[in-house]
Design a protein around this motif. Structure first.
Motif, PDB file in Angstrom:
ATOM      1  N   UNK A 109       0.813  -1.213   0.000  1.00  0.00           N
ATOM      2  CA  UNK A 109       0.000   0.000   0.000  1.00  0.00           C
ATOM      3  C   UNK A 109       0.848   1.266   0.000  1.00  0.00           C
ATOM      4  N   UNK A 110       2.162   1.131  -0.061  1.00  0.00           N
ATOM      5  CA  UNK A 110       3.052   2.278  -0.022  1.00  0.00           C
ATOM      6  C   UNK A 110       4.462   1.833   0.278  1.00  0.00           C
ATOM      7  N   UNK A 111       5.381   2.774   0.443  1.00  0.00           N
ATOM      8  CA  UNK A 111       6.792   2.415   0.610  1.00  0.00           C
ATOM      9  C   UNK A 111       7.080   1.521   1.807  1.00  0.00           C
ATOM     10  N   UNK A 112       6.387   1.734   2.929  1.00  0.00           N
ATOM     11  CA  UNK A 112       6.675   0.939   4.122  1.00  0.00           C
ATOM     12  C   UNK A 112       6.360  -0.526   3.931  1.00  0.00           C
ATOM     13  N   UNK A 113       5.156  -0.816   3.481  1.00  0.00           N
ATOM     14  CA  UNK A 113       4.783  -2.212   3.270  1.00  0.00           C
ATOM     15  C   UNK A 113       5.508  -2.782   2.051  1.00  0.00           C
ATOM     16  N   UNK A 114       5.865  -1.921   1.099  1.00  0.00           N
ATOM     17  CA  UNK A 114       6.615  -2.392  -0.067  1.00  0.00           C
ATOM     18  C   UNK A 114       7.947  -3.011   0.350  1.00  0.00           C
ATOM     19  N   UNK A 115       8.651  -2.353   1.257  1.00  0.00           N
ATOM     20  CA  UNK A 115       9.953  -2.870   1.691  1.00  0.00           C
ATOM     21  C   UNK A 115       9.824  -4.270   2.286  1.00  0.00           C
ATOM     22  N   UNK A 116       8.775  -4.471   3.096  1.00  0.00           N
ATOM     23  CA  UNK A 116       8.548  -5.782   3.697  1.00  0.00           C
ATOM     24  C   UNK A 116       8.243  -6.829   2.617  1.00  0.00           C
ATOM     25  N   UNK A 117       7.341  -6.475   1.695  1.00  0.00           N
ATOM     26  CA  UNK A 117       6.961  -7.427   0.655  1.00  0.00           C
ATOM     27  C   UNK A 117       8.109  -7.711  -0.306  1.00  0.00           C
ATOM     28  N   UNK A 118       9.023  -6.750  -0.467  1.00  0.00           N
ATOM     29  CA  UNK A 118      10.157  -6.977  -1.367  1.00  0.00           C
ATOM     30  C   UNK A 118      11.064  -8.080  -0.843  1.00  0.00           C
ATOM     31  N   UNK A 119      11.324  -8.079   0.444  1.00  0.00           N
ATOM     32  CA  UNK A 119      12.139  -9.150   1.027  1.00  0.00           C
ATOM     33  C   UNK A 119      11.457 -10.502   0.805  1.00  0.00           C
ATOM     34  N   UNK A 120      10.147 -10.563   1.059  1.00  0.00           N
ATOM     35  CA  UNK A 120       9.419 -11.816   0.869  1.00  0.00           C
ATOM     36  C   UNK A 120       9.434 -12.258  -0.595  1.00  0.00           C
ATOM     37  N   UNK A 121       9.197 -11.306  -1.494  1.00  0.00           N
ATOM     38  CA  UNK A 121       9.144 -11.653  -2.921  1.00  0.00           C
ATOM     39  C   UNK A 121      10.491 -12.165  -3.411  1.00  0.00           C
ATOM     40  N   UNK A 122      11.559 -11.545  -2.944  1.00  0.00           N
ATOM     41  CA  UNK A 122      12.896 -11.989  -3.352  1.00  0.00           C
ATOM     42  C   UNK A 122      13.187 -13.383  -2.811  1.00  0.00           C
ATOM     43  N   UNK A 123      12.795 -13.631  -1.564  1.00  0.00           N
ATOM     44  CA  UNK A 123      13.040 -14.937  -0.952  1.00  0.00           C
ATOM     45  C   UNK A 123      12.234 -16.046  -1.621  1.00  0.00           C
ATOM     46  N   UNK A 124      11.068 -15.700  -2.142  1.00  0.00           N
ATOM     47  CA  UNK A 124      10.167 -16.716  -2.693  1.00  0.00           C
ATOM     48  C   UNK A 124      10.237 -16.823  -4.214  1.00  0.00           C
ATOM     49  N   UNK A 125      11.138 -16.085  -4.833  1.00  0.00           N
ATOM     50  CA  UNK A 125      11.252 -16.102  -6.290  1.00  0.00           C
ATOM     51  C   UNK A 125      11.679 -17.491  -6.766  1.00  0.00           C
ATOM     52  N   UNK A 126      10.976 -18.031  -7.747  1.00  0.00           N
ATOM     53  CA  UNK A 126      11.315 -19.355  -8.266  1.00  0.00           C
ATOM     54  C   UNK A 126      11.314 -19.346  -9.790  1.00  0.00           C
TER      55      UNK A 126
END
Length: 243
Positions: A217-234
């Motif tokens: 929903x914005x930069x704060x939650x984006x940073x959290x989701x970016x770590x998750x997305x990078x970790x889960x990339x397949x």
């Protein structure tokens, strides 16, 4: 070569990072340390960040690659940079230079000039930083130049690549550009071709940014989701996003 990497190549390089878990020694700025460490861990690599001049060479000697980021350079960092360059030179170890705000400071320009004497160095900066380094880069024909922005461009002795992945929110969180340099270093630790290594790192990071933006929903939650997305990339996600 002047194109994007295909999904299979990106997946192969990311799989090698996950399998080998290279340690990336980061002399980086204080603003970016935490996010850089977290991105490396999510990517499958291991961060180390010793900066004291009396130990930095010993710690970096066992790393898979080295990152030098000039963002908050201080007296200790100024003394540490030549020691890291010597480790990289003596061991033919991959080294990535992130010349943060090099256009603002003669000290940063001098340190960048010292680093650019290293054969095979990879330089990752934004367009302003890379323009400031243009005369020095012209005298370093073996360097790989990684210019990041809306379109990332990678220029190396073996060709060039353009990477169109990413999201505007990546410019709204402090340290994400610095973290991208660390991911390039992680890929360089497992892939001898710096053009392919940088391309894989930025493609993966950009795709993770796209996924994170869809969930935030914005930069704060984006940073959290970016770590998750990078970790889960397949591989399947890479194939779907790259085509």
């Amino acid at each position: 070569m002047n194109d994007q990497l295909d999904a299979a190549m990106v997946a192969s390089i990311l799989a090698r990072v996950a399998e080998r878990r290279p340690r990336i020694h980061c002399l980086t700025n204080t603003v970016a340390q935490n996010v850089t460490a977290n991105m490396l861990l999510a990517f499958g690599a291991v961060p180390s960040m010793a900066s004291h001049p009396d130990e930095v060479a010993a710690v970096a000697a066992g790393a898979g690659a080295i990152l030098i980021n000039l963002g908050t350079i201080n007296l200790e960092g100024e003394r540490a940079v030549p020691k890291l360059l010597e480790v990289a030179r003596a061991q033919a170890k991959p080294l990535v230079l992130d010349p943060v705000f090099v256009e603002l400071s003669p000290l940063r320009l001098r340190l960048a000039e010292e680093a650019l004497r290293l054969p095979g160095i990879v330089v990752r900066g934004n367009i302003t930083e890379m323009q400031a380094l243009a005369p020095l880069l012209a005298a370093a024909p073996g360097a790989t130049r990684v210019t990041t922005g809306a379109i990332d461009r990678i220029e190396a002795p073996g060709g060039s690549l353009e990477i169109g992945h990413g999201h505007a929110l990546m410019a709204k969180v402090t340290g994400l550009g610095c973290a991208s340099s660390a991911l390039v270093a992680a890929c360089c630790a497992v892939e001898d071709n710096p053009l392919l290594a940088a391309g894989a790192a930025l493609t993966a990071y950009g795709i993770a940014g796209e996924i994170a933006a869809e969930r935030s929903n914005g930069p704060g939650s984006f940073a959290m989701h970016l770590v998750d997305a990078l970790a889960n990339l397949d591989a399947a996600t890479l194939q779907a996003r790259i085509g």
